[in-house]
Design a protein around this motif. Structure first.
Motif: not given
Length: 645
Positions: A160-167
């Motif tokens: 929920s807290a980030g983007g860029g494909g991480k996680g």
């Protein structure tokens, strides 16, 4: 306008921002960790401040140290770049409290759109269509699994807290939900400091299209058209272009208006991106995915087709200026395509790579632009993001832009660090890409045909030619025949030279030269099977058409000591330089074939090390936090029959 701006980032984005600051006559302040003391962004800024040791948590992610650097240098504003603290509401708020202009949206907008769950609810209320998925924040593992089952497989787990494909994790098998949720939480926690997840319906063969928005503090919001970002690996964009061949004018206008409404819904200010998932067979049925409250990696393609410098307008908006454009003023002219050059080795499953850049050539001019943080001598480690640079090509039409980008990638030389440049060049020549028939799964489906898994014979021939040249005396006059390296024999034909060579990840090869060759300080040309092959060279490195090979002398004793040539099926070695983050076993534990034993992380990527067969852990040489080199032995699993013999 500001007099001094601190750039709270590193690498190619810091260099990119500094370029616009210089053009506007604004003094730039770079920050650096000890790992980046000699980095390009440090040299190109007007001044630079050390902010801590190499770990990002103690340097680039330290709000206190960044604010101190701004105070010491008299900065009036902070540009966060992308990654690190660019979408951190706490950092934006701390800048404001310190009297610094944050070159981006307000802390409230970052907080709202940074929480993907709240963001979806907010834009949905504004009339923007959203992807079906879980509702509510702070869901437990069990609740996430229940929501996934209710939506139906396949599903996509997202932080929920980030983007860029991480996680992000695509889950097709319901039985794997538990392991995938745990892994997604670990990656999200490592990347964003927050392991809150949501789950969404997976749209098969989707296209990823995003709309660039620009908003000022006076209520004006416009969009600058779309970017097609469907060519991805592991949910990471690798090729982006503007405009998209999928959209017609009515759909473009409709999506653009939806993006503007999404920006208005959170009181947005500055440059931002609204991302949509679009069914390829029905572009009019698009869904909001998320909003990135920062400059995007792929912003150059928008700059090229609109003629608008997005960093300049980030600065001007942050300084209180009004946008001079209306929506009718925005036109998209020509076509632009961008390729992300990353430190990864396609021949080894795209594992992160590293090393020292020993030779560098980056294309520029004639419709080609390179945004880069590299220079010769740059040390590429495992602590930060693997993206090194971006090569962007522009043309009056898509075919010209693609052709120029393929040529630019073939002309890109980054010896010393394996990259994906050659892979990207081949991808851009794929018939589906040329035809514009894209989707987010295309790369994964076609990857085997785009990777050069075996070392071409001419590479070993060139490496042998370099070594033979180094051993052969140069100059005129008499040469002592007994000093010749080719085994001179009285009245006989000289014995051919042969060298034991090895490319990491491949078996050693004994190679001699079979024809004429030309070796210079930075080139080697060989002739094999009637074809001429020319390579760039630097030390033991050879490069051609964006690909590169480290061909070193094979020493079985030295390699066995480092584990590089260890062929025992019982040994588990590090697939990449990185850090061991998880150890799930101890010496003496019984393990099953395929059981997860350790996790190695590098450049924000996790790699699970599994048991090669059932047996007992006989050796375990690492603990959580251990830094490891590529091919270093981590553990040994002895088969049951060996333990009982």
């Amino acid at each position: 306008m500001f007099d001094t701006v601190l750039v709270a980032n590193r690498g190619e984005i810091a260099v990119r921002v500094i370029r616009t600051l210089r053009a506007l006559g604004i003094r730039s302040v770079a920050v650096y960790s000890d790992a980046d003391a000699d980095a390009r962004h440090v040299r190109e800024a007007d001044t630079a401040v050390r902010i801590g040791p190499p770990p990002a948590a103690e340097s680039y992610l330290s709000v206190e140290r960044l604010l101190d650097a701004a105070a010491r240098t008299g900065a009036q504003a902070v540009h966060p770049g992308y990654g690190f603290l660019a979408e951190n509401a706490g950092f934006a708020r701390a800048c404001a409290d310190a009297g610094l202009a944050f070159i981006g949206p307000s802390a409230d907008a970052i907080s709202l759109m940074g929480d993907k769950i709240r963001a979806k609810e907010t834009v949905k209320a504004a009339g923007v269509p959203v992807v079906p998925g879980s509702s509510g924040s702070g869901l437990s593992d069990g609740q996430l699994a229940d929501a996934a089952r209710e939506i139906g497989m396949p599903v996509l787990l997202k932080p929920s807290a980030g983007g860029g494909g991480k996680g992000m994790r695509l889950v097709r098998d319901e039985a794997l939900l538990g392991d995938e949720i745990a892994a997604a939480r670990r990656e999200a926690r490592a990347s964003f400091g927050d392991d809150t997840l949501l789950v969404e319906r997976w749209v098969d063969r989707p296209r990823h299209i995003e709309i660039q928005v620009l908003a000022d503090a006076h209520g004006h919001v416009i969009h600058l058209g779309e970017r097609e970002c469907s060519l991805q690996r592991r949910h990471q964009k690798i090729i982006e272009e503007a405009p998209s061949v999928l959209l017609d004018e009515p759909t473009r206008a409709s999506m653009g208006e939806a993006a503007v409404q999404a920006a208005r819904s959170c009181g947005y200010r500055g440059a931002g991106t609204v991302e949509f998932i679009v069914p390829g067979n029905d572009p009019s049925s698009y869904y909001f995915m998320e909003m990135n409250t920062r400059l995007q990696v792929e912003h150059p393609v928008t700059e090229m087709v609109t003629g608008i410098d997005l960093v300049e307008w980030q600065l001007r908006v942050a300084a209180g200026e009004q946008l001079p454009y209306t929506q009718d003023d925005i036109t998209l002219t020509g076509h632009a395509v961008e390729a992300r050059i990353c430190a990864e080795d396609p021949s080894r499953g795209f594992l992160p790579s590293g090393g020292t850049v020993v030779s560098l050539r980056e294309p520029q001019g004639d419709g080609v632009r390179t945004d880069s943080g590299l220079s010769e001598g740059t040390e590429v480690g495992s602590l930060y993001d693997p993206m090194l640079s971006k090569v962007i090509a522009y043309g009056p039409d898509r075919a010209t832009a693609l052709r120029r980008l393929r040529a630019a990638l073939a002309d890109t030389v980054t010896l010393g660090v394996p990259t994906n440049a050659g892979f990207l060049r081949r991808l851009l020549a794929h018939p589906a890409v040329v035809a514009g028939e894209l989707d987010t799964g295309l790369v994964e489906r076609e990857v085997d045909g785009l990777v050069v898994s075996e070392v071409p014979a001419e590479v070993y021939e060139a490496a042998a030619a370099v070594r033979e040249s180094a051993l052969t005396p140069s100059g005129s006059g008499w040469t002592d025949p007994f000093s010749q390296p080719n085994g001179w024999r009285l009245g006989g034909t000289p014995a051919p030279l042969a060298f034991d060579l090895r490319v990491p990840g491949h078996e050693p090869v004994r190679q001699g030269t079979s024809g004429t060759h030309t070796v210079t300080a930075d080139r080697v040309t060989v002739h094999v099977d009637g074809l001429t092959h020319t390579f760039h060279r630097a030390g033991d490195w050879l490069g051609r058409d964006g690909d590169a090979w480290h061909v070193r002398d094979f020493d079985p004793v030295a390699d066995s000591l480092t584990g590089a040539a260890h062929s025992g099926a019982d040994s588990l070695t590090a697939p990449m330089p990185g850090t061991v983050t998880v150890v799930k076993v101890a010496v003496g534990d019984e393990v099953a074939a395929g059981q997860s034993l350790l996790v190695v992380e590098a450049m924000k990527m996790e790699h699970v090390i599994s048991a090669p067969h059932a047996g007992t852990v006989a050796e375990l040489d690492v603990t959580p936090g251990t830094t490891v080199a590529m091919d270093q032995i981590l553990a040994v699993v002895a088969p049951h029959e060996e333990m009982t013999a």
